[in-house]
Write an enzyme that holds these catalytic residues in place. Sequence first.
Site: not given
Lengths: 168, 771
Positions: B735, B668, B503, B737-738, B275-276
Amino acid sequence: MAIRVNGTEVDPPEDARVSLLDLLRERLQLTGTKVGCNQGACGACTVLLDGNRVLSCLTLAVQADGREVTTIEGLADGDGLHPLQAAFIEHDGFQCGYCTPGQICAASAMLREVTEGVPSYVTADLAEEHITLSREEIRERMSGNLCRCGAHNGIIDAILQVATEKAA
Amino acid sequence: MSKVQNAVVGSVRTVLGWVPSQWLPGGTPDPLIARRAAVGRQASRLDGPLKVAGKARFAAEVAVERLTYATLVHSPVARGRITHLDTSAAESAPGVNLVLTYRNMPRIESPALISLSDFSAVGNSALPILQDAEIRYNGQVVALVVAETQEQADHAASLLVIGYAPTKPTTRFQDAQAEARTPESLLVERNHVSVGRAERELARAAHRVDNHYRTPWQNHSAIELHALTVIWDGEDSLTVHDATQMIAPSAVVLAKLFGLKKDQVRVLSPFVGGGFGGKGLWDHQIVAIAAARLLGRPLRLMLTREGVYRIIGGRSPTEQRVAIGADGDGRFTALIHSGHSVMPTYGACPEPFTLGSRALYRAGSFEMLQHHVDLDVVPNTFMRAPGEAIGSFALESAVDELAHEMGIDPIDLRLRNEPERHPISGAPFSQHARRQAFTDGAKRFGWERRQREPGARREGEWRLGLGCATGSFPYARMPGASARITLRRDGAAVVACSAQEMGMGTATVQTQHAADRLGLPVSAVVFKLGDSALPAAPMAGGSSQTASVAGAIIAAAAKLTGELVRLAGNDSPIAGLRAGEVHLVDGGVGAIGDAARHEEYRSILARAGREEITVTATGSPPLEMLKYAMHSTSAIFCELRVSDATGEIRVDRLLGSFDCGTILNPQTAASQFKGGMIMGLGLALTEETLFDERSGRIMNPSLADYHIPVHLDVPEIEVMWTGIPDPRSPLGARGIGEIGITGVAAAVANAVFNATGRRVRELPITLDKLL
C-alpha cells in the site's frame, strides 16, 4: 434582464435567496461548479463573472443579472480542452477531481490578472507593470483554492506551463 | 475486541509459521512481477478528461425528477434531553414537505460497528439514530427538514423550536483519563505487548529518553461535502448515490436496516471527492433514506461544512509516552510506548498509535499498552494512517532526542537498530529495504549539510534546520474481494467490481494491471467500479484496495484461463495443456516456456461459437499477511526556516523516500505519496479541531478556521522509491495511500529542533510554541 451562462441567456431565479452556485448546480444542472463549504473558504465554487473570478457560493444569482458567467463547462472553445485543463491532466494536478474545476477557473482568471499588472502579497515591486510569474507568485495567488488530496505541486506545474506557453 | 480474538489470531499465525511458503498465496511470486508491460509505466488518469471538464458526476449531482432537498438540525448541547419540541412553524413554512424528529422517525436499529471479523459491518457509532429524546454529544442530529428547495429547507430549519434539559457532560480529556479502559486488542493486534522487563532495562540503560507527546483532534476535511441522493422505487427498491468509500458494505448494511433483500439496494459512488477515512456510513445517510421513504419522493442531502465537523468524527487526540533506553553503542535495550486516546463506549475505531512502533526497531525489551478515554463527543473514526500518523510523531521525535543526547547522527542511530525480522512476532519480512530508502533519500536530499548543533545555521531573521524520520505502515489485503472479467470475441475485456475511486487512480491502475494480466493492450481493457451491483470489493481503507482488487483479478484470470483451456479443446495449438501450464499473453493463451504454442482469444471464442466469456471469482484468503511481516516504510526529510521575530515556520524542502514494493504507476503513485506528505504538513503545523471543553462543542467547524495546507504552505516535494517488488503480494505491490503521511510530523518537529534547539512535543507546532 437575464444572466448569460456560458453564452446562453437564463432567467434569474424568483427566490432572491438563491446563490449563483445553487442556480448553476440545482437549476441549470451545471454541476461542474463544486460546493466545498458554502462559506467562501475553499474556492471549489469559483466561476468567472465578466471574466473575473468570484466565489459563486457568496454571490447571489440576482447579482449576476445582466452579466456574463463562465463555468468550467464553458471555459474551453468548443468540445476540446482548455490549455489549463490539458495541463492539469499532464501534470496530474488533481486526484479526486473535486476542487479541480474551481482551481482551473481561478487559474484562468489569475493569469489575466497578472497580465493586467495586478500585484500580489509576494510581488516585490507593487508599481511594476510587468509581473514575472514565479512559482511563489502562483502559489500565493492560488492559495484561496484549497485541495485536500495534495495535488498542489501538479497544479502549480500545470499553471506555470500554460503561463510560460502564453508568454512565448 | 476480545481475548478470544487475540487467541485466534495468535494461533493462526503460529500455524502459518509452520506451513511452507509455497502452499500459501504469495508463496511463489506473482509471475507478472517479471513480465509486466503496462504496470509500472507512467500513465495519466483515465478519468482525467472527465474531472478537468467538470463532467465527473459526484453523489449530489445526479439529476432526478421531483427531487426534494433536506437540511439537518444539530444539538447545541452535549448531554441531556429534549424537553420541548415545536415543529409547527417549520412545517407550515413555504415548500416544506416533512420535518423528521425522534417522534416520527421510523424505529430503526443502528448499523453494526466496523469490525475486522465482519467486513460488511461499517457503523461508526452504536448510538440510536433519531430514536429518542436523549442527547449524547454536541452536534448530534435532532431533526431533518425536507422541502422543495434547499433555500426553503434551510429557512424552515431555523424555525424549529427545541428546548433542552442539559446535564453535565464529560468533555475534558484529562478528567476522563482516570476512568480510562484498557482494551484486549487494537484492530487485529494484541494491545498489551511486553517483552522482557522494559522499565528495568530503561532504568539501567547507559542512555535514555522518556517523554510525553500530545496530538490534537483532527478532521479529514475532504473538499467534497458528505452528500447523498436517495431514490426509492416503491417500498422495496432503494437506490442511493452516496459519497462513500465503502460501497458494497454500505449496500449490505442498508438492506438490513431497511428490511430489504440485498439485491433490492443499490449504492452508486463512481467518484468520491476525497475520503481519507471520513466517507463512511454515518447518521445522515440513515435519516435521509428514512425520510425519502416516508415522503415517497427522491431526496438530496448535502451536509453543511459545519455539519461535517459536527457529525462525522475525526482523528482522536492522544497523549503518548515514549521511552527509549540504549547502550553505549546506541543499541536499544528498552522501547516503551504507551498512552491514551479517545474512544467513546459507543465508538468503533481505536487510534492504534503503538502499532507502528512494534515494527520499526529491534530492542532488548518492549512494553506497549494503550488506554481508551471515554468522552461525550462525536465518535472518532479512522483518518489517514490511523495510529501510525501520530504514533510515529512520538516515537520518531524520541529517537531524534536520543540521537542528540548521544551525539549520534539520527539516521545512523536508526540504522544501528534496524531489525532483521519483525521485532515482536519474529516473522520474516517479505521484503524490507528501509536501509536503502534512508541511504538513497539522504544522498538526494543532501543530509550531509545538516549541522549537528541546533541553531547553528542562520539567514537574517531565519534559523534553518534539517530533520528526518521514518515510518511504517502495514500491508493489508482484504478477504472476500471479488471481480468479474468479461472477455469478448473481438479481444476486448471488461473487468468489474464495486471498488472505490476517491483520487487514488483506482480505475487507471487496475486497467494497467488487467491489461498485463490478460495479455492485452491497455486500450482493449475497461475497468468498471463504483456500483454495488458489481461483484463486491471491500471498502477503500487501510491502504488495501489495490492489493485486494488485484488479488480478485488474479483469481478471476485464473478461472478464465481454465475456461479458455476447456473451450480451446483438441484442435488448438494449446491442446493437451492444463491450466497451470499456460498463461494469458499476446491476446491469447500460450504455453509457458513455448512461444510457438499459442492461440488468440478471438480464435478460441470463434471456434467455440461464443461471443464472450464471463467469469467471477473471489481472491484467495490473504494468509500472506499473517505469515510474513509486510510493511511499507518511509524515510522523510525536511528542511525549514523558523523566524526569530514571529516564530513562523516555512518548510522549504520535503523529500520522501519509500520502500513499498512495485510502484504500479509512477505518476499516480507520486501524487499519492505527495498527498500524504502534504496532509502530514498540516498535521505537523496547522491542523487542530478545537473543542470548547465546557460545552463539548467544536469551535472551528469551517475551512476558514480549521487550517489545511494551502498552496503557499506547500513547497516542491520530492518523492523516490526503491521499487523492489514484494515477492509475497499481488504484482509485488504494497500500500502507498497512508505511508506518505507517516513520519512527516516528526521530520518537521526534528527539523524545528535542529533549527532552534526547541523541542516541541505537542502538535500542531504553532508560532506561540516557538516564541
